[in-house]
Write an enzyme that holds these catalytic residues in place. Structure first.
Site, PDB file in Angstrom:
ATOM      1  N   GLU A 171       0.970  -1.121   0.078  1.00  0.00           N
ATOM      2  CA  GLU A 171      -0.023  -0.031  -0.040  1.00  0.00           C
ATOM      3  C   GLU A 171       0.797   1.202   0.150  1.00  0.00           C
ATOM      4  O   GLU A 171       1.311   1.617   1.157  1.00  0.00           O
ATOM      5  CB  GLU A 171      -0.644   0.154   1.188  1.00  0.00           C
ATOM      6  CG  GLU A 171      -1.870  -0.988   1.232  1.00  0.00           C
ATOM      7  CD  GLU A 171      -2.986  -1.290   2.395  1.00  0.00           C
ATOM      8  OE1 GLU A 171      -2.630  -0.278   3.331  1.00  0.00           O
ATOM      9  OE2 GLU A 171      -4.039  -1.530   2.316  1.00  0.00           O
ATOM     10  N   GLU A 256      -6.231  -7.541  -0.502  1.00  0.00           N
ATOM     11  CA  GLU A 256      -6.498  -7.482   0.751  1.00  0.00           C
ATOM     12  C   GLU A 256      -7.935  -6.873   1.161  1.00  0.00           C
ATOM     13  O   GLU A 256      -7.992  -5.829   0.557  1.00  0.00           O
ATOM     14  CB  GLU A 256      -5.353  -6.769   1.609  1.00  0.00           C
ATOM     15  CG  GLU A 256      -5.513  -6.578   3.122  1.00  0.00           C
ATOM     16  CD  GLU A 256      -4.426  -5.652   3.651  1.00  0.00           C
ATOM     17  OE1 GLU A 256      -3.236  -5.837   3.312  1.00  0.00           O
ATOM     18  OE2 GLU A 256      -4.999  -4.811   4.553  1.00  0.00           O
TER      19      GLU A 256
HETATM   20  C1  IDC Z   1      -2.501  -3.622  10.213  1.00  0.00           C
HETATM   21  C2  IDC Z   1      -2.642  -4.496  11.436  1.00  0.00           C
HETATM   22  C3  IDC Z   1      -2.300  -3.918  12.751  1.00  0.00           C
HETATM   23  C4  IDC Z   1      -0.878  -3.492  12.715  1.00  0.00           C
HETATM   24  C5  IDC Z   1      -0.952  -2.472  11.719  1.00  0.00           C
HETATM   25  C6  IDC Z   1       0.523  -2.059  11.483  1.00  0.00           C
HETATM   26  O1  IDC Z   1      -4.139  -5.141  11.282  1.00  0.00           O
HETATM   27  O2  IDC Z   1      -2.472  -4.829  13.840  1.00  0.00           O
HETATM   28  O3  IDC Z   1      -0.615  -2.708  13.934  1.00  0.00           O
HETATM   29  O4  IDC Z   1      -1.061  -3.058  10.457  1.00  0.00           O
HETATM   30  O5  IDC Z   1       0.626  -0.969  10.189  1.00  0.00           O
HETATM   31  C7  IDC Z   1      -4.118  -2.368   5.632  1.00  0.00           C
HETATM   32  C8  IDC Z   1      -2.693  -2.924   5.626  1.00  0.00           C
HETATM   33  C9  IDC Z   1      -2.387  -4.009   7.024  1.00  0.00           C
HETATM   34  C10 IDC Z   1      -2.920  -3.561   7.977  1.00  0.00           C
HETATM   35  C11 IDC Z   1      -4.487  -3.235   7.748  1.00  0.00           C
HETATM   36  C12 IDC Z   1      -5.345  -2.979   9.093  1.00  0.00           C
HETATM   37  O6  IDC Z   1      -2.414  -3.477   4.231  1.00  0.00           O
HETATM   38  O7  IDC Z   1      -1.026  -3.944   6.847  1.00  0.00           O
HETATM   39  O8  IDC Z   1      -2.966  -4.361   8.975  1.00  0.00           O
HETATM   40  N1  IDC Z   1      -4.854  -2.400   6.512  1.00  0.00           N
HETATM   41  O9  IDC Z   1      -5.146  -1.633   9.433  1.00  0.00           O
HETATM   42  N2  IDC Z   1      -4.803  -1.643   4.651  1.00  0.00           N
HETATM   43  C13 IDC Z   1      -6.030  -1.287   5.250  1.00  0.00           C
HETATM   44  C14 IDC Z   1      -6.063  -1.807   6.440  1.00  0.00           C
END
Ligand code: IDC
Length: 545
Positions: A171, A256
């Protein structure tokens, strides 16, 4: 027949092979082979085709569904073959995404373990499912060299497996598409040295701006753009971006998505998730859900004990198991979807005769043929089915009934990725006209093409014969020209009126003569006989007027 589309796939392959360097690397590590039969040996390598993704050995849109691992550096305990087996056997995943943790500066997190990544990939290949290698970063463009050397190594060792999909940049955040594109254009050649497999490219604003990517696509024949959503946060606006990208003929991949809020937490939003699922199904978008994790947050499918299922876990298992009920690779024997299964012609269907209206539109669905030679039905993006794999010499025949001989404008909804072709229309062995179908840029890029034909009255079989292939046909709309009969004006005063019915009645009782022009007008069903049936037809026209 399928030759046309197979040919274009061969051409795409040859073209991409030409772009590869002369020497292909031969891996030295021990080979992994599929121990089971799954989606990969059925569909083959995933390939973009217009805005769809098809398989190298299944030339129809393919949609695969599965789960995403969590950041490898934080949930490494799941990165093993035991989890892969559980995801495939219990959850019915057809694809798994390996989110290799990469920091905001574009370097693999210290805890990130490429060895674990390789064992998960090996296990996925053994299970014959697809596996995404995801460079899970929010700042990959800050260290393009790290991504280049990583993908070069993984493509060298794994690029020959149809299972493997490369995801270059999880992302990007608030950076421009041109920056992301510039990064991708440096990484892609490293992969293309070894592999022409599908490459996924993340898009700006946390992989939401697929529309920006579609406006300025990457010059590579097997790239799809990544859209991510979280059902608790995102809705129709983001789907609008997806629709915009698809309408530009870009392939979209949902590598995702979450059932919860965009921060990964909160409760499962069933209503919004269902809207997203049906949108993805109708566009045949493949997806992976976030995440295989037991962190204490709503998106985790596992609870604190590491193995029991959370609300999200139970829900995802239900969704994936429901998909397994219908997945083509599980339900239709491979022999039935292999190229050109048609050995005997023609192929009859039991379909009711279609009565054409003489005053408005009548729609004929192309799949409602009574017999055909050499064609196949497939799911149509306009709804229902369309006739596909139409090649030179193939034909479809339709039972129709025409109230009176008259001109109809036929509007044919057709699509052709390249080349197009020509249809000849005939009734009872008489050719009525032909219609050229040009290329529309995709097998599901529907456009309307018109031809006006004079159809004979009564029941007949309208045959669409393919002079040259290939194209797809979804439906044909018959419009009675001008909404009025081209016959019935027996006294030639420019109108079909009661005066004509009076004249015809007098003729039938021998009280009036008709010249040849008047006789043609009086022969409403065009059967060369003027009798009471023609009078009935004329009265029906008048009653409708
Ligand atoms: C989130 C995890 C969270 C962690 C964070 C770190 O759920 O526990 O602390 O990353 O950056 C994304 C991302 C994905 C995220 C997820 C939820 O690709 O890495 O994971 N998310 O926030 N994009 C939108 C949402």
């Amino acid at each position: 027949m399928k030759i046309q589309k197979a040919l274009s796939a061969v051409c795409a392959f040859v073209m991409s092979a030409v772009l590869l360097p002369q020497v292909l690397y031969v891996p030295e590590f021990s080979e992994v082979s599929a121990a089971e039969s799954g989606p990969v040996s059925y569909y083959g390598q995933l390939q973009t085709s217009g805005n769809k993704i098809i398989g190298s050995s299944y030339k129809e849109p393919v949609q695969v569904k599965g789960m995403s691992f969590f950041w490898s550096n934080w949930q490494g305990q799941y990165w093993n073959s035991g989890t892969v087996d559980r995801m495939v056997d219990e959850f019915k995943c057809e694809i798994l995404r390996c989110s290799l943790g990469v920091d905001d500066q574009g370097s693999i997190y210290n805890g990130g373990d490429v060895g674990a990544l390789r064992s998960v990939m090996d296990a996925a290949i053994a299970k014959d499912i697809y596996v995404i290698v995801d460079w899970h970063s929010h700042g990959a463009h800050n260290n393009t060299n790290a991504a280049k050397s990583f993908f070069s190594e993984i493509a060298r060792d794994y690029g020959k497996y149809d299972n493997v999909i490369f995801e270059l940049y999880n992302e990007p955040t608030m950076i421009s598409w041109s920056t992301v594109k510039g990064y991708a254009e440096q990484v892609i050649p490293e992969i293309r040295k070894y592999s022409d497999n599908l490459i996924l490219v993340g898009t700006p604003t946390w992989s939401q701006d697929v529309d920006a990517a579609a406006n300025d696509p990457i010059n590579d024949s097997n790239v799809a753009y990544v859209l991510h959503f979280y059902a608790g946060t995102h809705g129709g606006d983001l789907r609008g971006k997806g629709d915009a990208a698809l309408s530009k003929n870009a392939a979209v991949f949902v590598s995702e998505w979450g059932t919860v809020n965009a921060d990964g937490d909160g409760s499962v939003n069933v209503g919004s998730t269902e809207q997203w699922l049906s949108w993805m199904d109708s566009n045949k978008l493949s997806w992976c859900n976030w995440a295989i994790s037991n962190k204490a947050e709503g998106s985790s499918i596992f609870g604190g004990d590491g193995s029991s299922l959370t609300d999200a876990g139970n829900y995802l298992k239900k969704i994936l198991n429901a998909h397994a009920e219908n997945a083509v690779w599980r339900t239709v024997p491979k022999s039935e979807t292999d190229p050109d299964p048609h050995t005997s012609d023609p192929d009859p269907q039991n379909v009711e005769r279609l009565s054409l209206s003489d005053s408005g539109n009548t729609v004929l669905e192309a799949e409602n043929y009574t017999s055909m030679s050499g064609v196949e039905l497939e799911d149509c993006t306009q709804g229902g089915k369309n006739v596909g794999y139409i090649e030179s010499g193939d034909w479809m025949s339709y039972s129709i009934s025409v109230p009176q001989a008259m001109k109809y404008e036929l509007t044919v909804d057709a699509a052709s990725e390249s080349g197009g072709g020509q249809i000849a229309f005939s009734c009872g062995g008489n050719t009525l006209g032909t219609l050229d179908i040009p290329a529309t840029g995709g097998w599901q890029n529907w456009q309307q093409f018109k031809v006006t034909l004079e159809l004979p009255a009564g029941e007949s079989d309208l045959k669409l014969y393919t002079q040259q292939g290939g194209f797809n046909v979804d439906k044909i709309t018959f419009t009675a020209v001008g909404g009025q009969a081209s016959r019935g004006d027996i006294n030639r005063d420019g109108y079909v009126s009661a005066a004509d019915a009076v004249l015809l009645s007098r003729y039938l009782i021998g009280d009036a003569q008709l010249n040849s022009e008047q006789a043609e007008q009086a022969d409403l069903n065009d059967n060369q006989v003027i009798n009471a049936i023609d009078l009935t037809l004329l009265k029906r026209i008048l009653l409708r007027q």
